[in-house]
Motif scaffolding. Structure first.
Motif, mmCIF file in Angstrom:
data_model
loop_
_atom_site.group_PDB
_atom_site.id
_atom_site.type_symbol
_atom_site.label_atom_id
_atom_site.label_comp_id
_atom_site.label_asym_id
_atom_site.label_seq_id
_atom_site.Cartn_x
_atom_site.Cartn_y
_atom_site.Cartn_z
ATOM 1 N N ASP A 195 53.832 -48.716 45.209
ATOM 2 C CA ASP A 195 54.429 -47.989 43.922
ATOM 3 C C ASP A 195 53.662 -47.340 43.000
ATOM 4 O O ASP A 195 54.100 -46.276 42.173
ATOM 5 C CB ASP A 195 55.284 -49.166 43.287
ATOM 6 C CG ASP A 195 54.483 -50.357 42.645
ATOM 7 O OD1 ASP A 195 53.591 -50.647 43.615
ATOM 8 O OD2 ASP A 195 54.833 -51.089 41.980
ATOM 9 N N MET A 240 53.356 -51.500 33.213
ATOM 10 C CA MET A 240 54.273 -52.484 33.961
ATOM 11 C C MET A 240 53.772 -53.593 34.462
ATOM 12 O O MET A 240 52.565 -53.833 34.539
ATOM 13 C CB MET A 240 54.456 -51.571 35.403
ATOM 14 C CG MET A 240 55.392 -52.204 36.252
ATOM 15 S SD MET A 240 54.927 -53.809 37.047
ATOM 16 C CE MET A 240 56.347 -54.661 36.885
ATOM 17 N N GLN A 250 60.176 -61.151 50.326
ATOM 18 C CA GLN A 250 60.602 -61.357 48.905
ATOM 19 C C GLN A 250 61.918 -61.370 48.708
ATOM 20 O O GLN A 250 62.650 -61.490 47.750
ATOM 21 C CB GLN A 250 60.200 -59.988 47.907
ATOM 22 C CG GLN A 250 58.742 -59.576 48.084
ATOM 23 C CD GLN A 250 57.800 -60.554 47.072
ATOM 24 O OE1 GLN A 250 58.153 -60.891 46.004
ATOM 25 N NE2 GLN A 250 56.822 -61.130 47.564
ATOM 26 N N PHE A 271 52.997 -60.488 38.871
ATOM 27 C CA PHE A 271 51.490 -60.153 39.541
ATOM 28 C C PHE A 271 50.566 -59.470 38.434
ATOM 29 O O PHE A 271 49.427 -60.077 38.473
ATOM 30 C CB PHE A 271 51.735 -59.423 40.891
ATOM 31 C CG PHE A 271 50.471 -58.945 41.557
ATOM 32 C CD1 PHE A 271 50.006 -60.034 42.368
ATOM 33 C CD2 PHE A 271 49.808 -57.947 41.232
ATOM 34 C CE1 PHE A 271 48.723 -59.726 42.907
ATOM 35 C CE2 PHE A 271 48.569 -57.821 41.775
ATOM 36 C CZ PHE A 271 47.947 -58.536 42.821
ATOM 37 N N ASN A 272 50.795 -58.446 38.060
ATOM 38 C CA ASN A 272 49.725 -57.772 37.112
ATOM 39 C C ASN A 272 49.361 -58.831 35.907
ATOM 40 O O ASN A 272 48.199 -58.705 35.594
ATOM 41 C CB ASN A 272 50.406 -56.433 36.512
ATOM 42 C CG ASN A 272 50.569 -55.419 37.518
ATOM 43 O OD1 ASN A 272 50.167 -55.499 38.831
ATOM 44 N ND2 ASN A 272 51.233 -54.414 37.320
ATOM 45 N N ASN A 323 46.170 -54.881 43.647
ATOM 46 C CA ASN A 323 47.169 -54.921 44.836
ATOM 47 C C ASN A 323 46.035 -55.188 46.227
ATOM 48 O O ASN A 323 46.132 -55.870 47.237
ATOM 49 C CB ASN A 323 47.608 -53.746 45.215
ATOM 50 C CG ASN A 323 49.039 -54.031 44.255
ATOM 51 O OD1 ASN A 323 49.587 -54.768 44.020
ATOM 52 N ND2 ASN A 323 49.264 -52.644 43.881
ATOM 53 N N ASP A 371 46.071 -49.754 40.434
ATOM 54 C CA ASP A 371 45.678 -50.721 41.412
ATOM 55 C C ASP A 371 46.335 -50.063 42.629
ATOM 56 O O ASP A 371 46.917 -50.851 43.327
ATOM 57 C CB ASP A 371 45.891 -51.956 41.295
ATOM 58 C CG ASP A 371 47.287 -52.659 41.256
ATOM 59 O OD1 ASP A 371 47.982 -51.819 40.868
ATOM 60 O OD2 ASP A 371 47.609 -53.716 41.543
ATOM 61 N N THR A 412 49.230 -49.745 35.454
ATOM 62 C CA THR A 412 50.265 -50.117 36.357
ATOM 63 C C THR A 412 49.579 -51.235 37.315
ATOM 64 O O THR A 412 50.057 -51.446 38.248
ATOM 65 C CB THR A 412 50.835 -48.972 37.025
ATOM 66 O OG1 THR A 412 49.701 -48.614 37.851
ATOM 67 C CG2 THR A 412 51.647 -47.896 36.358
ATOM 68 N N HIS A 443 58.120 -50.313 41.163
ATOM 69 C CA HIS A 443 58.017 -50.729 39.854
ATOM 70 C C HIS A 443 57.346 -49.700 39.011
ATOM 71 O O HIS A 443 57.695 -49.273 38.004
ATOM 72 C CB HIS A 443 57.128 -51.854 39.865
ATOM 73 C CG HIS A 443 57.496 -53.131 40.830
ATOM 74 N ND1 HIS A 443 58.313 -54.046 40.208
ATOM 75 C CD2 HIS A 443 57.072 -53.574 42.133
ATOM 76 C CE1 HIS A 443 58.512 -55.030 41.314
ATOM 77 N NE2 HIS A 443 57.621 -54.633 42.364
ATOM 78 N N ASP A 444 56.071 -49.285 39.406
ATOM 79 C CA ASP A 444 55.094 -48.509 38.643
ATOM 80 C C ASP A 444 55.495 -47.115 37.948
ATOM 81 O O ASP A 444 55.332 -46.902 36.879
ATOM 82 C CB ASP A 444 54.000 -48.349 39.153
ATOM 83 C CG ASP A 444 53.254 -49.989 39.547
ATOM 84 O OD1 ASP A 444 53.426 -50.672 38.746
ATOM 85 O OD2 ASP A 444 52.281 -49.912 40.312
ATOM 86 N N VAL A 486 52.758 -57.881 50.426
ATOM 87 C CA VAL A 486 53.496 -56.563 50.301
ATOM 88 C C VAL A 486 52.810 -55.309 50.537
ATOM 89 O O VAL A 486 53.353 -54.198 50.574
ATOM 90 C CB VAL A 486 54.244 -56.713 48.713
ATOM 91 C CG1 VAL A 486 55.341 -57.807 48.656
ATOM 92 C CG2 VAL A 486 53.258 -56.883 47.723
ATOM 93 N N HIS A 487 51.383 -55.013 50.089
ATOM 94 C CA HIS A 487 50.821 -53.661 50.530
ATOM 95 C C HIS A 487 50.080 -53.742 51.457
ATOM 96 O O HIS A 487 49.344 -52.450 51.654
ATOM 97 C CB HIS A 487 49.999 -53.408 49.035
ATOM 98 C CG HIS A 487 50.868 -53.386 47.902
ATOM 99 N ND1 HIS A 487 51.821 -52.345 47.448
ATOM 100 C CD2 HIS A 487 51.050 -54.247 46.889
ATOM 101 C CE1 HIS A 487 52.331 -52.619 46.371
ATOM 102 N NE2 HIS A 487 51.816 -53.868 46.104
ATOM 103 N N LEU A 535 59.740 -56.755 35.133
ATOM 104 C CA LEU A 535 60.624 -57.052 36.425
ATOM 105 C C LEU A 535 62.068 -56.923 36.164
ATOM 106 O O LEU A 535 62.773 -56.398 37.200
ATOM 107 C CB LEU A 535 60.158 -58.087 37.148
ATOM 108 C CG LEU A 535 58.680 -58.307 37.597
ATOM 109 C CD1 LEU A 535 58.411 -59.656 38.254
ATOM 110 C CD2 LEU A 535 58.332 -57.433 38.766
HETATM 111 C C1 PIR Z 1 54.142 -55.468 43.547
HETATM 112 C C2 PIR Z 1 52.838 -55.816 43.289
HETATM 113 C C3 PIR Z 1 52.296 -56.930 43.423
HETATM 114 C C4 PIR Z 1 52.794 -58.026 44.196
HETATM 115 C C5 PIR Z 1 54.174 -57.757 44.724
HETATM 116 N N1 PIR Z 1 54.820 -58.851 45.166
HETATM 117 C C6 PIR Z 1 54.873 -56.667 44.424
HETATM 118 C C7 PIR Z 1 52.438 -54.792 42.271
HETATM 119 C C8 PIR Z 1 52.787 -53.515 41.933
HETATM 120 O O1 PIR Z 1 52.076 -52.408 42.293
HETATM 121 C C9 PIR Z 1 53.417 -53.654 40.509
HETATM 122 O O2 PIR Z 1 52.281 -52.805 39.726
HETATM 123 C C10 PIR Z 1 53.385 -54.901 40.140
HETATM 124 N N2 PIR Z 1 52.107 -55.401 40.841
HETATM 125 C C11 PIR Z 1 54.479 -55.489 40.487
HETATM 126 O O3 PIR Z 1 54.283 -57.076 40.499
#
Ligand code: PIR
Ligand code: CA
Length: 335
Positions: free
Chosen positions: A30, A168, A249, A183-184, A55, A26, A142, A257-258, A97-98, A207
């Motif tokens: 990351d 992830m 955050q 989140f995912n 996202n 998505d 991811t 992360h991804d 965040v995005h 995480l």
């Molecule tokens: C990162 C993500 C979603 C929300 C926040 N606060 C931060 C997305 C990232 O792309 C990653 O895949 C995952 N979701 C981390 O939670």
């Protein structure tokens, strides 16, 4: 830019035995780095990118995925559009965040040489797996797990046929969207529950690991200095991601992360794994979207599911930097 002289593949020359993967993402900041790592490392044979609303809305993350491939000058990896929303719950994009586009903060190249393929991502995933040798393809996710769950329901035979799933999502002790949910998984806990219950091998990179993949200023500087145009692109992404993480955050530096999923496939020693049962809470209530990993007693070597807790920080960033440098070198050669 002229498109006439494009060499057929800008992917890195693959090592024998390179791991075939499908990347379901998505594309936010990351995920973009995960795509770059997948195309920039010779141990990874990226068969295709499939997209999922998460996202940001599906149209946006699909465009973003194509634009990242365009930036890397990789024109031979097909992109298919998947599900626009979770199975049962509404989509709640992570604009805080995005950004609104899912990839705010950089000017994206026009993805004119990376066409969107016809056909649904879920069908493409199924066809690709069913037409390949058994146990040769790793599914990497991811984003929310909607496409993966849909594919397994539409063609249950893929479950035995894939090599494994590396995702992830979730966390053993860490969370972001709620006090206990990541989140995912929280975006589509029903899909996640399906994915964790199916009898395939699942590695959950949550995480606990990815919050250690912090893009420190000195790391970013190294990538910018050594990675040329592509390093600049990544650095632009990280500038935005850092500010967003500082504002929303309470992080000083953004956790990337991804790409931990791809790095784990490239070099499993980048994380430590623990085999244990994992289930997902998909009922409404306080713990909605939580991944429940059974950390009691000794690890269960017979468990199909495993989690990761730590990250070899130096090794991880060396792997990412190496990929960025390679992509940039190849890009300069063909310019
Ligand atoms: C990162 C993500 C979603 C929300 C926040 N606060 C931060 C997305 C990232 O792309 C990653 O895949 C995952 N979701 C981390 O939670
Ligand atoms: Ca993601």
């Amino acid at each position: 830019m002229e498109t006439a002289n494009l060499s057929p593949s800008q992917k890195q020359a693959l090592e024998p035995g390179a791991e075939k993967i499908i990347l379901d993402c998505d594309t936010g900041h990351d995920d973009a780095v995960a795509i770059l790592l997948a195309v920039g490392n010779p141990k990874i044979d990226l068969l295709g990118v499939t997209t999922i609303g998460g996202n940001a809305e599906l149209e946006k993350v699909t465009y973003n995925s194509r634009a990242v491939l365009q930036e890397a000058q990789v024109f031979d990896v097909p992109v298919h559009k998947g599900c626009s929303r979770p199975l049962l719950t509404p989509l709640r994009p992570a604009a805080e965040v995005h950004g609104e586009t899912g990839l705010d903060g950089v000017e994206l190249p026009d993805p004119k040489d990376v066409p969107l393929q016809e056909g649904h991502a879920v069908n493409w995933i199924i066809d690709t797996i069913m037409n390949s040798d058994p146990k040769t393809i790793t599914l990497v996710a991811t984003g929310p797990l909607t496409n993966i769950a849909m594919a397994a329901r539409l063609e249950p035979a893929i479950v035995e046929r894939v090599k494994r799933v590396v995702l992830m999502g979730g966390g053993v002790y860490e969370a972001n969207s709620t006090p206990v949910a990541e989140f995912n998984i929280w975006t589509d806990p029903d899909a996640a529950k399906i994915v964790f219950e199916l009898p395939w091998d699942v590695t959950m990179i949550g995480l606990d690991t990815t919050h250690q993949a912090l893009c420190l200023p000195e790391i970013q500087q190294r990538i910018e200095e050594n990675g040329g145009e592509v390093g600049q692109f990544m650095s632009g992404l990280m500038d935005f991601f850092r500010l967003a993480y500082q504002e929303n955050q309470d992080f000083q530096n953004p956790p990337v992360h991804d790409p931990c999923t791809i790095a784990y496939i490239i070099d499993p020693s980048v994380v430590k794994t623990r085999r244990c049962a994992v289930d997902v809470e998909n009922q409404p209530g306080l713990t909605f979207g939580e991944t429940v990993a059974d950390m009691r007693g000794p690890a269960d070597p017979t468990s199909r599911t495993q989690v990761t807790l730590d990250l070899d920080f130096e090794k991880f960033w060396d792997i990412v930097e190496d990929a960025i440098v390679r992509i940039n070198e190849k890009k300069q050669e063909s310019a």
